[in-house]
Design an enzyme around this catalytic site. Structure first.
Site, mmCIF file in Angstrom:
data_model
loop_
_atom_site.group_PDB
_atom_site.id
_atom_site.type_symbol
_atom_site.label_atom_id
_atom_site.label_comp_id
_atom_site.label_asym_id
_atom_site.label_seq_id
_atom_site.Cartn_x
_atom_site.Cartn_y
_atom_site.Cartn_z
ATOM 1 N N HIS A 1 17.493 -36.390 16.281
ATOM 2 C CA HIS A 1 17.568 -35.681 15.001
ATOM 3 C C HIS A 1 16.190 -35.189 14.551
ATOM 4 C CE1 HIS A 1 19.164 -34.931 10.919
ATOM 5 N NE2 HIS A 1 17.962 -35.303 10.535
ATOM 6 N N GLU A 2 15.232 -36.106 14.504
ATOM 7 C CA GLU A 2 13.882 -35.743 14.043
ATOM 8 C C GLU A 2 13.196 -34.785 15.014
ATOM 9 O OE1 GLU A 2 12.899 -36.293 11.088
ATOM 10 O OE2 GLU A 2 14.510 -37.670 10.590
ATOM 11 N N HIS B 1 13.997 -31.204 14.069
ATOM 12 C CA HIS B 1 13.135 -30.690 13.010
ATOM 13 C C HIS B 1 11.750 -30.352 13.570
ATOM 14 C CE1 HIS B 1 16.053 -31.746 9.994
ATOM 15 N NE2 HIS B 1 15.909 -33.057 10.152
#
Length: 158
Positions: A61-62, A65
């Site tokens: 997920h990170e 980003h």
């Protein structure tokens, strides 16, 4: 002469800290492997497995980003896996981003310049998230969940 001695001491301390961090990381990896091998089917093994899966999901997920931020030229202060005190950290090739592994394996973050209303005088205005076009900000925010969706598709077809 005195400045050189201070610089040498700083370098030696950094090297010691790095050696300690590497030793701690190796210790954690060994502990996880021992638990997974010798304690199969126990509650502790299930908890460790859950933490490993959560860490994988959060990392993916990170990372979404992070990748989009780098692609659009947004300054990234830190990319961290876990929460709490740092176990291990290093700086990227250009010394811009700090990558860290933290003690509590739940959570993580990607700290971007211009996420809030604060202004960092060291970061050029064009590298702030808030100065990017709306569609780029949307992609930076979307690709956290987008990467989890892509991971789900990969796991589905394996």
């Amino acid at each position: 002469m005195r400045k050189k001695k201070e610089d040498v001491k700083k370098v030696e301390k950094k090297e010691q800290n790095l050696a300690v961090a590497i030793a701690e990381l190796i210790g954690i990896i060994i502990a996880v492997v021992v638990i997974e091998v010798f304690f199969q089917g126990t509650v502790i093994c299930n908890i460790v497995t859950l933490l490993l899966m959560l860490t994988l999901l959060i990392t993916v997920h990170e990372w979404g980003h992070f990748i989009m931020s780098k692609k659009f030229g947004v300054h990234v202060y830190e990319f961290a896996i876990g929460m709490g005190p740092k176990i291990f950290q290093w700086k990227g090739k250009n010394g811009e981003t700090v990558y860290s592994l933290r003690a509590i394996p739940i959570g993580g973050f990607c700290s971007l310049a211009g996420e809030g209303t604060e202004e960092d005088k060291k970061v050029p205005k064009d590298r702030l998230l808030q100065s990017k076009p709306v569609w780029q900000r949307l992609l930076v925010m979307f690709f956290g969940a987008g990467n989890n969706f892509i991971l789900a598709l990969i796991v589905l077809f394996m």
